[in-house]
Motif scaffolding. Structure first.
Motif, short mmCIF file in Angstrom:
data_model
loop_
_atom_site.label_atom_id
_atom_site.label_comp_id
_atom_site.label_asym_id
_atom_site.label_seq_id
_atom_site.Cartn_x
_atom_site.Cartn_y
_atom_site.Cartn_z
N THR A 257 0.83 -1.21 0.00
CA THR A 257 0.00 0.00 0.00
C THR A 257 0.86 1.26 0.00
OG1 THR A 257 -1.95 -0.98 1.04
CG2 THR A 257 -1.57 1.35 1.45
N ASP A 261 1.27 3.90 -3.33
CA ASP A 261 0.94 5.32 -3.18
C ASP A 261 2.15 6.18 -3.54
OD1 ASP A 261 -0.17 7.73 -2.55
OD2 ASP A 261 -0.36 7.36 -0.40
N LYS A 267 -4.10 5.13 -4.11
CA LYS A 267 -4.51 5.00 -2.71
C LYS A 267 -5.21 3.65 -2.49
CE LYS A 267 -3.34 9.31 -1.83
NZ LYS A 267 -2.16 9.65 -0.99
N ARG A 325 -1.12 7.56 8.09
CA ARG A 325 -2.25 7.09 7.29
C ARG A 325 -3.29 6.45 8.20
NH1 ARG A 325 -2.07 3.04 4.34
NH2 ARG A 325 -0.04 2.17 4.89
#
Length: 554
Positions: A257, A261, A267, A325
């Motif tokens: 992830t 990104d 995303k 995040r």
């Protein structure tokens, strides 16, 4: 594992089963088309299977094992055409010469020779080459250090706060079920409750298996099959293999992830840790093959770099919290905020379990992408030990295909394509022959010297079209025609054709004697028979009805 009481249905048939033996496990594949209502009861010395297929046929299998199995490490998995049962042996490295204790082999059990290996006496062809391949994958994470330790998870002592009867609703193979058991609250726990996209831990409270762990506010509630005495001190153990697998997949997801990104601006909107593979939903309509390759190379480079993974506990008003995040906190959250920090790569709010160093991931394989919902893309991946298992499975499949197709791996696709084209041509030819045969069968009856007002015929190979051609060639306004195709004492298809009134009158009796399902109109009554075992009896009955009808007319 909860015991499931499965009574024997009145009208059922056994599903055909293919089995093979391994050092630690026995595998059984029950062949059922689109199985549903599946119930499996695995006991130490036997198992029972109940299910239905897409045609509502009922299947029931009961078999008594050659040796005992471990029920808490035996599982079933439902697929589109099979139900796979994996049985963990109580005696590993002990070969089973047969599946059942009874030496008499039922007709519905067959050996899966494609997967059978005589592991006691023979080494697999190409085993040395396969071992080298496995070693290569294991070495992909250089300088990885020692494997994660689980000493703190194997001897954890805590106290039972409460235990009460309860029901737990959960989903198995996409189907919602209700478990009856007991909810146990402990003073403290090492078992992770389901959350953050990660499944729960399994383990033991003393000798009692923990089947599920759920979160209720700040508490982890453990669901067990038998009662535990409140107030007593107990040893809590975690199923480490399951825990470490979840750690590898979850930390792998964080790494993928973060780099998806950073590299492409894609995303992550959600993710799922599946039992065999995991998926990450990316907010992009597509991921190009070159991007997928670059992403895979980047994540494995981070693994080889031996990067630490740290856990930070911060207060909710800490300024650092705003920089990490997060998809938000649950409404009932209490206590500090937990941050998973991959040094120099990513900091993410998360409640799940993770490795302490990226090297413990060993390797990540991006299998590919699928079209997701609402203009998004699902990225499919494997991490750690799952890659090794996938490689082993792929290698064994490749070896089986080499044996079956008599070609090298690079020619498998071409060989299968040729076979499919040949099969289609043979099917077309066979269909034409069946049609010609149907016409000849009808003409032979019509031209016969002893022609009567009743005609019966059975053929193992055939379909509805085959039977209807015969009926169309015979004058069914005067003749009662009874046709069947399929196994002589197994399932099949039937057709009853003749005068409207007699077909409507006799149709329900045909259904009853063949345990069938069907309907009729305009002098035709046809459907599917669950068993053709009483076909001879039914034929005699229909013939007698025709004789009585002739006598009444005279």
């Amino acid at each position: 594992m909860n015991k499931v009481k499965i009574p024997r249905p009145e009208h059922s048939q056994p599903a055909h089963a293919y089995w093979y033996d391994r050092k630690k496990y026995v595998t059984i594949n029950f062949v059922v088309q689109k199985p549903k209502d599946v119930k499996v009861d695995i006991q130490t010395d036997k198992m029972i299977l109940f299910c239905k297929n897409d045609e509502e046929d009922v299947f029931y299998n009961e078999l008594h094992f050659f040796e005992k199995v471990q029920i808490h490490d035996s599982r079933e998995r439902v697929y589109d055409r099979t139900i796979n049962v994996l049985l963990r042996k109580v005696k590993p490295d002990f070969a089973w010469p047969r599946l059942q204790k009874n030496p008499e082999k039922p007709s519905w059990i067959s050996v899966d020779f494609d997967n059978w290996r005589d592991w006691e006496h023979e080494e697999d062809e190409g085993k040395e080459e396969y071992d080298r391949y496995m070693d290569m994958i294991k070495e992909m994470s250089t300088n990885k250090g020692p494997a994660p330790d689980m000493d703190d998870l194997s001897d954890f002592v805590t106290s039972v706060v409460s235990c009460c009867p309860a029901e737990l609703k959960h989903e198995v193979n996409g189907k919602k079920e209700t478990l009856k058991g007991f909810n146990v609250k402990l003073q403290d726990t090492i078992l992770f409750p389901e959350g953050g996209g990660q499944p729960d831990d399994h383990g033991f409270i003393g000798d009692v298996p923990v089947l599920r762990v759920t979160r209720q506010g700040p508490d982890a509630v453990h669901f067990v099959s038998s009662s535990v005495e409140p107030g007593q001190e107990v040893q809590l153990r975690v199923d480490w293999d399951r825990r470490f697998d979840h750690m590898q997949q979850h930390s792998g997801q964080h790494l993928i992830t973060a780099l998806a990104d950073a590299m492409f601006g894609y995303k992550t909107t959600s993710w799922e840790l599946g039992r065999q593979r995991s998926t990450i939903e990316l907010d992009t309509p597509c991921v190009k093959p070159a991007q997928l390759q670059s992403l895979e190379e980047a994540v494995n480079e981070k693994i080889r770099a031996h990067i630490p993974v740290n856990v930070q506990l911060l207060s909710i008003d800490d300024p650092i919290v705003e920089k990490v995040r997060s998809r938000g906190l649950p409404d009932d959250h209490a206590g500090p905020i937990r941050i998973i920090d991959i040094e120099g790569v990513d900091a993410n709010m998360c409640c799940g379990t993770h490795v302490s160093n990226l090297s413990h991931l060993q390797v990540i394989k991006l299998l590919g992408t699928e079209k997701g919902k609402k203009n998004k893309t699902s990225l499919i991946f494997l991490a750690g030990n799952r890659v090794l298992k996938y490689a082993e499975k792929s290698y064994n499949t490749e070896r089986s295909l080499v044996s079956l197709l008599k070609t090298g791996p690079d020619e498998h696709v071409e060989a299968v394509d040729k076979i499919q084209k040949s099969v289609k041509l043979l099917q077309k030819t066979n269909l034409g022959l069946l049609r010609d045969m149907a016409v000849l069968i009808a003409q032979d009856f019509k031209n016969g010297p002893n022609r009567s007002n009743f005609f019966s015929f059975h053929k193992k190979e055939g379909d509805n079209e085959f039977m209807n051609i015969i009926a169309n060639e015979i004058n069914t306004e005067e003749t009662l025609v009874f046709l069947t195709v399929g196994e002589e004492k197994g399932p099949g298809l039937f057709l009853l054709a003749g005068p409207n009134g007699r077909v409507a009158e006799l149709g329900p009796r045909v259904l009853e004697m063949l345990q069938g399902k069907g309907a009729g109109k305009n002098g035709r009554f046809q459907g599917k028979a669950q068993s053709l075992a009483r076909r001879g009896e039914l034929e005699a009955f229909l013939q007698q009805c025709c004789k009585q009808h002739t006598s009444e007319e005279e």
